[in-house]
Design a protein around this motif. Structure first.
Motif, mmCIF file in Angstrom:
data_model
loop_
_atom_site.group_PDB
_atom_site.id
_atom_site.type_symbol
_atom_site.label_atom_id
_atom_site.label_comp_id
_atom_site.label_asym_id
_atom_site.label_seq_id
_atom_site.Cartn_x
_atom_site.Cartn_y
_atom_site.Cartn_z
ATOM 1 N N PRO A 32 0.723 -1.116 0.102
ATOM 2 C CA PRO A 32 -0.238 -0.091 -0.143
ATOM 3 C C PRO A 32 0.780 1.290 0.019
ATOM 4 N N GLN A 33 0.388 2.259 -0.634
ATOM 5 C CA GLN A 33 0.826 3.554 -0.870
ATOM 6 C C GLN A 33 0.815 4.412 0.665
ATOM 7 N N ALA A 34 -0.308 4.101 1.309
ATOM 8 C CA ALA A 34 -0.590 5.045 2.491
ATOM 9 C C ALA A 34 -1.541 4.074 3.480
ATOM 10 N N LEU A 35 -1.374 4.334 4.855
ATOM 11 C CA LEU A 35 -2.266 3.894 5.687
ATOM 12 C C LEU A 35 -3.273 5.046 5.893
ATOM 13 N N PHE A 36 -4.609 4.895 5.641
ATOM 14 C CA PHE A 36 -5.589 5.841 5.758
ATOM 15 C C PHE A 36 -6.572 5.505 6.740
ATOM 16 N N ILE A 37 -6.596 6.605 7.645
ATOM 17 C CA ILE A 37 -7.397 6.397 8.905
ATOM 18 C C ILE A 37 -8.499 7.402 8.739
ATOM 19 N N THR A 38 -9.747 6.989 8.844
ATOM 20 C CA THR A 38 -10.754 7.717 8.626
ATOM 21 C C THR A 38 -12.103 7.239 9.423
ATOM 22 N N CYS A 39 -13.230 8.127 9.244
ATOM 23 C CA CYS A 39 -14.424 7.294 10.153
ATOM 24 C C CYS A 39 -15.348 6.408 9.344
ATOM 25 N N SER A 40 -16.022 5.751 10.245
ATOM 26 C CA SER A 40 -16.742 4.579 9.733
ATOM 27 C C SER A 40 -18.279 5.168 8.721
ATOM 28 N N ASP A 41 -18.463 6.583 8.954
ATOM 29 C CA ASP A 41 -19.354 6.919 8.315
ATOM 30 C C ASP A 41 -19.589 6.622 6.823
ATOM 31 N N SER A 42 -20.684 5.875 6.390
ATOM 32 C CA SER A 42 -20.894 5.347 5.277
ATOM 33 C C SER A 42 -20.888 6.338 3.954
ATOM 34 N N ARG A 43 -20.859 7.608 4.147
ATOM 35 C CA ARG A 43 -20.743 8.644 3.234
ATOM 36 C C ARG A 43 -19.288 8.869 2.755
ATOM 37 N N VAL A 44 -18.203 8.453 3.611
ATOM 38 C CA VAL A 44 -17.044 8.659 3.453
ATOM 39 C C VAL A 44 -16.332 7.345 2.826
ATOM 40 N N VAL A 45 -15.884 7.486 1.679
ATOM 41 C CA VAL A 45 -15.143 6.155 1.013
ATOM 42 C C VAL A 45 -13.890 6.509 0.410
ATOM 43 N N PRO A 46 -12.943 6.044 0.798
ATOM 44 C CA PRO A 46 -11.582 6.415 0.750
ATOM 45 C C PRO A 46 -11.077 6.173 -0.711
ATOM 46 N N ASP A 47 -11.284 5.052 -1.176
ATOM 47 C CA ASP A 47 -10.896 4.659 -2.458
ATOM 48 C C ASP A 47 -11.888 5.342 -3.422
ATOM 49 N N LEU A 48 -12.857 5.839 -3.310
ATOM 50 C CA LEU A 48 -13.764 6.709 -4.126
ATOM 51 C C LEU A 48 -13.285 8.139 -4.277
ATOM 52 N N ILE A 49 -12.957 8.640 -2.824
ATOM 53 C CA ILE A 49 -12.351 10.236 -2.858
ATOM 54 C C ILE A 49 -10.945 10.360 -3.382
ATOM 55 N N CYS A 50 -10.188 9.151 -3.071
ATOM 56 C CA CYS A 50 -8.779 9.300 -3.813
ATOM 57 C C CYS A 50 -8.796 8.583 -5.041
ATOM 58 N N GLN A 51 -9.636 8.046 -5.494
ATOM 59 C CA GLN A 51 -9.511 7.379 -6.907
ATOM 60 C C GLN A 51 -8.564 6.475 -7.127
ATOM 61 N N THR A 52 -8.341 5.465 -5.895
ATOM 62 C CA THR A 52 -7.325 4.489 -5.797
ATOM 63 C C THR A 52 -7.863 3.191 -6.139
ATOM 64 N N ASP A 53 -6.776 2.408 -6.413
ATOM 65 C CA ASP A 53 -7.169 1.063 -6.870
ATOM 66 C C ASP A 53 -7.149 -0.053 -5.705
#
Length: 233
Positions: A32-53
């Motif tokens: 992985p390029q990064a460890l991404f620590i974020t909220c469980s909120d269903s509206r926050v989707v790391p791979d969608l926001i960052c456009q990662t694979d």
């Protein structure tokens, strides 16, 4: 549940099948390029926001993107994941990402919201310093703006907790790790990054990609010694 099942079949037919070689290679291991620590909120989707694979982000999610301080002799899922990510996967970046309209942060500011949720109240105790900072430094702001500020202050508080973890401290000392403090504004899709030189969250633009972050302890105040927050975020 039907939506989930249908989605699985669409994934298999439309995503997995055309990229079988990519997914087979992923099955052999991850980097992985990064460890991404974020909220469980269903509206926050790391791979969608960052456009990662798949394989790009090593993700921790919990209510309030919280990182309990390290306590010797004890462990928790967050601590174990951080340790594994840094010591085994050698991840070079950690992003702690809060978000606007965060229910966990609203509850931190209004403890009565968790009167019937003892487990949630105990967990959010790790964010009480964030509320204390807001009530002390931003008491002049109306409640709605304080709720926006606490999201930002909480990201910085959790980064302070993160630095107490031995794996993080060692990686920072050896300059093998860079920390990033982000806030996702869900109303606009924008991401704001903490700038250690100004002590403020600023819009993350393309020309700031290489410089947004720090390898060592950042100042949590501006050069003038006054805490700032992007209250209109």
């Amino acid at each position: 549940m039907q939506k989930l099942i249908q989605g699985i079949h669409r994934f298999q037919d439309m995503v997995f099948a055309p990229r079988q070689d990519f997914f087979r290679k992923l099955a052999e291991g991850q980097a992985p390029q990064a460890l991404f620590i974020t909220c469980s909120d269903s509206r926050v989707v790391p791979d969608l926001i960052c456009q990662t694979d798949p394989g790009d982000l090593f993700v921790i999610r919990n209510a309030g993107n919280i990182i309990p301080p390290y306590v010797p002799g004890t462990s928790c899922g967050v601590a174990a994941t951080v340790e594994y990510g840094l010591k085994v996967l050698k991840i070079p970046h950690i992003v702690v990402c809060g978000h606007t309209n965060c229910g966990a942060m609203n509850a931190v500011m209004d403890i009565e919201m968790t009167a019937e949720l003892p487990s949630v109240r105990q967990w959010l105790g790790y964010a009480q310093a964030s509320a204390s900072i807001v009530r002390t430094c931003y008491q002049h702001l109306p409640p709605d703006k304080q709720r926006r500020v606490v999201v930002q202050e909480n990201v910085l508080v959790q980064l302070e907790h993160l630095r107490t973890h031995p794996a993080v401290a060692a990686a920072l000392a050896s300059q093998q790790l860079t920390l990033h403090a982000w806030v996702y504004k869900m109303e606009t899709g924008e991401v704001f990054a903490y700038d250690s030189s100004s002590g403020q969250f600023e819009l993350l633009r393309r020309d700031r990609e290489a410089t947004s972050g720090w390898s060592h302890e950042p100042p949590l105040a501006s050069p003038q010694g006054v805490r700032h927050a992007c209250v209109d975020l």
